[in-house]
Design a protein around this motif. Structure first.
Motif, mmCIF file in Angstrom:
data_model
loop_
_atom_site.group_PDB
_atom_site.id
_atom_site.type_symbol
_atom_site.label_atom_id
_atom_site.label_comp_id
_atom_site.label_asym_id
_atom_site.label_seq_id
_atom_site.Cartn_x
_atom_site.Cartn_y
_atom_site.Cartn_z
ATOM 1 N N CYS A 141 0.888 -92.125 44.423
ATOM 2 C CA CYS A 141 1.529 -92.790 45.494
ATOM 3 C C CYS A 141 1.398 -94.305 45.178
ATOM 4 C CB CYS A 141 0.500 -92.553 46.752
ATOM 5 S SG CYS A 141 -1.218 -92.441 46.421
ATOM 6 N N GLY A 142 1.369 -94.757 44.000
ATOM 7 C CA GLY A 142 1.381 -96.056 43.449
ATOM 8 C C GLY A 142 -0.029 -96.369 43.075
ATOM 9 N N PRO A 143 -0.146 -97.402 41.945
ATOM 10 C CA PRO A 143 0.980 -97.949 41.384
ATOM 11 C C PRO A 143 1.718 -97.013 40.454
ATOM 12 C CG PRO A 143 -0.966 -98.378 40.325
ATOM 13 C CD PRO A 143 -1.368 -97.778 41.403
ATOM 14 N N ASN A 144 3.077 -97.539 39.964
ATOM 15 C CA ASN A 144 3.793 -96.496 39.055
ATOM 16 C C ASN A 144 4.103 -97.285 37.951
ATOM 17 O OD1 ASN A 144 5.342 -98.782 40.006
ATOM 18 N ND2 ASN A 144 7.168 -97.407 40.025
ATOM 19 N N GLU A 145 3.249 -98.195 37.281
ATOM 20 C CA GLU A 145 3.375 -98.925 35.821
ATOM 21 C C GLU A 145 2.740 -98.272 34.803
ATOM 22 O OE1 GLU A 145 2.709 -103.114 36.362
ATOM 23 O OE2 GLU A 145 4.636 -103.341 37.244
ATOM 24 N N ILE A 146 3.375 -97.716 34.020
ATOM 25 C CA ILE A 146 2.635 -97.055 32.721
ATOM 26 C C ILE A 146 2.504 -98.018 31.777
ATOM 27 C CG2 ILE A 146 2.681 -95.107 31.151
ATOM 28 C CD1 ILE A 146 4.536 -93.430 33.331
ATOM 29 N N SER A 147 1.554 -98.183 31.307
ATOM 30 C CA SER A 147 1.076 -99.160 30.212
ATOM 31 C C SER A 147 1.173 -98.488 28.772
ATOM 32 C CB SER A 147 -0.294 -99.619 30.383
ATOM 33 O OG SER A 147 -0.606 -100.279 31.438
ATOM 34 N N TYR A 148 2.425 -97.930 28.517
ATOM 35 C CA TYR A 148 2.876 -97.236 27.377
ATOM 36 C C TYR A 148 4.331 -97.410 27.110
ATOM 37 C CZ TYR A 148 0.778 -94.515 23.703
ATOM 38 O OH TYR A 148 0.179 -93.873 22.442
ATOM 39 N N TYR A 149 4.920 -96.663 26.175
ATOM 40 C CA TYR A 149 6.269 -96.625 26.006
ATOM 41 C C TYR A 149 6.916 -95.217 26.194
ATOM 42 C CZ TYR A 149 5.229 -94.144 21.437
ATOM 43 O OH TYR A 149 4.760 -93.468 20.566
ATOM 44 N N PHE A 150 6.028 -94.255 26.500
ATOM 45 C CA PHE A 150 6.491 -92.788 26.890
ATOM 46 C C PHE A 150 5.308 -92.139 27.917
ATOM 47 C CE2 PHE A 150 3.877 -91.322 23.542
ATOM 48 C CZ PHE A 150 3.866 -90.295 23.402
ATOM 49 N N CYS A 151 5.983 -91.225 28.606
ATOM 50 C CA CYS A 151 4.891 -90.357 29.540
ATOM 51 C C CYS A 151 4.019 -89.549 28.682
ATOM 52 C CB CYS A 151 5.712 -89.659 30.619
ATOM 53 S SG CYS A 151 6.645 -90.596 31.549
ATOM 54 N N ASP A 152 2.797 -89.761 28.928
ATOM 55 C CA ASP A 152 1.856 -88.833 28.256
ATOM 56 C C ASP A 152 0.387 -88.749 29.202
ATOM 57 O OD1 ASP A 152 0.511 -86.981 26.531
ATOM 58 O OD2 ASP A 152 0.000 -88.642 24.960
ATOM 59 N N ILE A 153 -0.262 -87.751 28.998
ATOM 60 C CA ILE A 153 -1.238 -87.563 29.762
ATOM 61 C C ILE A 153 -2.236 -88.615 30.018
ATOM 62 C CG2 ILE A 153 -3.287 -85.853 30.409
ATOM 63 C CD1 ILE A 153 -1.573 -83.706 29.153
ATOM 64 N N PRO A 154 -2.811 -89.330 28.976
ATOM 65 C CA PRO A 154 -3.858 -90.244 29.137
ATOM 66 C C PRO A 154 -3.357 -91.525 30.154
ATOM 67 C CG PRO A 154 -3.937 -89.308 26.959
ATOM 68 C CD PRO A 154 -2.585 -88.997 27.598
ATOM 69 N N VAL A 155 -2.011 -91.696 29.811
ATOM 70 C CA VAL A 155 -1.631 -92.767 30.711
ATOM 71 C C VAL A 155 -1.046 -92.690 32.162
ATOM 72 C CG1 VAL A 155 -1.232 -94.380 28.579
ATOM 73 C CG2 VAL A 155 0.576 -92.832 29.470
ATOM 74 N N ILE A 156 -0.770 -91.342 32.281
ATOM 75 C CA ILE A 156 -0.109 -90.870 33.510
ATOM 76 C C ILE A 156 -1.317 -90.606 34.563
ATOM 77 C CG2 ILE A 156 1.009 -89.200 35.034
ATOM 78 C CD1 ILE A 156 2.944 -89.020 32.507
ATOM 79 N N LEU A 157 -2.318 -89.795 34.265
ATOM 80 C CA LEU A 157 -3.294 -89.417 35.266
ATOM 81 C C LEU A 157 -4.259 -90.480 35.965
ATOM 82 C CD1 LEU A 157 -5.209 -86.510 33.074
ATOM 83 C CD2 LEU A 157 -3.765 -86.439 35.100
ATOM 84 N N PRO A 158 -4.492 -91.497 35.084
ATOM 85 C CA PRO A 158 -5.132 -92.911 36.106
ATOM 86 C C PRO A 158 -4.260 -93.279 37.208
ATOM 87 C CG PRO A 158 -5.349 -93.100 33.440
ATOM 88 C CD PRO A 158 -4.491 -92.002 33.820
ATOM 89 N N LEU A 159 -2.962 -93.026 37.365
ATOM 90 C CA LEU A 159 -1.977 -93.537 38.273
ATOM 91 C C LEU A 159 -2.251 -92.520 39.445
ATOM 92 C CD1 LEU A 159 1.069 -94.579 36.344
ATOM 93 C CD2 LEU A 159 -0.848 -95.743 37.215
ATOM 94 N N ALA A 160 -3.112 -91.250 39.286
ATOM 95 C CA ALA A 160 -3.029 -90.348 40.687
ATOM 96 C C ALA A 160 -3.783 -91.004 41.562
ATOM 97 C CB ALA A 160 -3.477 -88.993 39.932
ATOM 98 N N CYS A 161 -3.626 -90.343 42.818
ATOM 99 C CA CYS A 161 -4.147 -90.633 43.913
ATOM 100 C C CYS A 161 -5.273 -89.837 44.459
ATOM 101 C CB CYS A 161 -3.292 -91.050 45.250
ATOM 102 S SG CYS A 161 -1.825 -92.313 44.836
ATOM 103 N N ALA A 162 -5.612 -88.844 43.480
ATOM 104 C CA ALA A 162 -6.685 -88.039 43.794
ATOM 105 C C ALA A 162 -7.548 -87.887 42.482
ATOM 106 C CB ALA A 162 -5.988 -86.670 44.310
ATOM 107 N N ASP A 163 -8.575 -87.123 42.565
ATOM 108 C CA ASP A 163 -9.455 -86.833 41.578
ATOM 109 C C ASP A 163 -8.797 -86.156 40.506
ATOM 110 O OD1 ASP A 163 -11.665 -86.522 40.013
ATOM 111 O OD2 ASP A 163 -12.472 -84.632 41.050
ATOM 112 N N ASN A 164 -8.803 -86.825 39.386
ATOM 113 C CA ASN A 164 -8.102 -86.255 37.993
ATOM 114 C C ASN A 164 -8.982 -85.614 36.865
ATOM 115 O OD1 ASN A 164 -9.097 -88.549 36.519
ATOM 116 N ND2 ASN A 164 -7.148 -89.675 36.924
ATOM 117 N N SER A 165 -10.470 -85.588 37.408
ATOM 118 C CA SER A 165 -11.366 -85.135 36.091
ATOM 119 C C SER A 165 -11.055 -83.598 35.947
ATOM 120 C CB SER A 165 -12.833 -85.167 36.896
ATOM 121 O OG SER A 165 -13.039 -84.340 38.126
ATOM 122 N N LEU A 166 -10.640 -82.815 36.588
ATOM 123 C CA LEU A 166 -10.506 -81.475 36.171
ATOM 124 C C LEU A 166 -9.134 -81.586 35.066
ATOM 125 C CD1 LEU A 166 -10.822 -78.551 36.172
ATOM 126 C CD2 LEU A 166 -9.091 -78.206 38.190
ATOM 127 N N ALA A 167 -8.199 -82.513 35.629
ATOM 128 C CA ALA A 167 -6.866 -82.283 34.363
ATOM 129 C C ALA A 167 -7.222 -83.078 33.353
ATOM 130 C CB ALA A 167 -5.730 -82.950 35.381
#
Length: 312
Positions: free
Chosen positions: A169-195
């Motif tokens: 639900c925001g923010p939506n800026e990925i500090s990288y040049y493509f979509c990968d798990i380590p840079v996408i999961l921190p943007l989640a609005c819920a607990d991402n520890s399991l993922a």
């Protein structure tokens, strides 16, 4: 596969390679050259294998499959990177990001499995040469190729399901040049520890397991080579494996650096990922074309035939 979208985010913004502001034009030229060279080199290897009946063997069947993966793997991230390096939009849709992540892990995993399969093929060729054609029959080769893609698909499906079942639900800026798990999961609005735990374990254990099978195969190959009495025989056996070993080092080196570094370094991660995603597929085409005499002969015939036909 249906992706459950609980989020208000409809697109992500790729911020690009860290600490490269002002270098976009130079990077665009470099990566465009590498990408074109990669596509051309791997396409020529495929063409050589298909056109030469002498290369219709299990070893070159798997090499052709590797060249196919090396055409598609950089195509997952490079075209979009070239778009924003040229000054155009850095936005990527939610589904586009999910698709990019899926195919990155699907092809990457499938290629890792393929390296293990190729190691097994070399093991049979050197340790059991008289039974090689019986063991590595066309049916087994097709089954191994299907299993390679199936394992990659399952691996990618697990990762993408864990990543995109979370709300964004925001923010939506990925500090990288493509979509990968380590840079996408921190943007989640819920607990991402399991993922994070499952993703790291899945990628890490799979890479270790595949690397272990390669070590086992090449341990047996090394022992068999040392038992060969003639220097010419040892040289021929080693030359059979040298290109594959070089390709394995290029593929696994970046993975080991990324997932086992003690302190994350965004710039180092980006450089290593570029080596893995873009440079390694280009090097594979060079390695197998320059170090393999049969491929070189077939390529020369293909190029000579094309020149002859153009003159006529």
């Amino acid at each position: 596969m249906k992706i459950k979208n609980y989020t208000e985010v409809t697109e992500f913004i790729l911020l690009g390679i860290p600490h490269t502001e002002g270098l976009e034009t130079m990077l665009f030229v470099i990566f465009l050259f590498i990408y074109i060279f990669t596509l051309l080199g791997n396409f020529l290897i495929l063409l050589a294998i298909i056109s030469s009946s002498r290369l219709h063997t299990p070893m070159y069947f798997f090499l052709g499959l590797l060249s196919t993966f090396d055409i598609f793997f950089p195509s997952v991230s490079c075209p979009k990177m070239l778009v924003f390096l040229s000054g155009r939009s850095r936005a990527i849709s939610y589904r586009g990001c999910a698709t990019q992540l899926f195919f990155y892990h699907f092809i990457g995993c499938a290629e890792g499995v393929l390296y293990s399969v190729m190691s097994y093929d070399h093991f049979i060729a050197i340790c059991h040469p008289l039974r090689y054609t019986v063991i590595m029959n066309p049916r087994l080769c097709v089954v191994l190729a299907i299993c390679t893609s199936l394992i990659g698909c399952i691996h990618a499906t697990v990762l993408i399901s864990l990543t995109f079942q979370l709300p964004y639900c925001g923010p939506n800026e990925i500090s990288y040049y493509f979509c990968d798990i380590p840079v996408i999961l921190p943007l989640a609005c819920a607990d991402n520890s399991l993922a994070q735990r499952v993703g790291f374990t899945n990628v890490g254990l799979l890479a270790l397991a595949l690397f272990f099978t390669i070590i086992v195969s090449y341990t047996h190959i090394g022992i068999a080579i040392l038992r060969i009495r003639s220097a010419e025989g040892r040289s021929k056996a080693f030359s059979t494996c040298s290109a594959h070993l070089t390709a394995i080092m290029c593929a696994y080196g970046p993975v080991i650096i990324i997932y086992f570094q003690s302190t994350p370094n965004p710039f180092l991660d980006a450089v290593v990922q570029i080596l893995n995603n873009i440079v390694s597929p280009m090097l594979n085409s060079l390695i197998y074309s320059l170090r393999n005499k049969e491929v070189k002969r077939a390529l020369k015939r293909v190029l000579c035939d094309s020149n002859f036909n153009s003159l006529n």
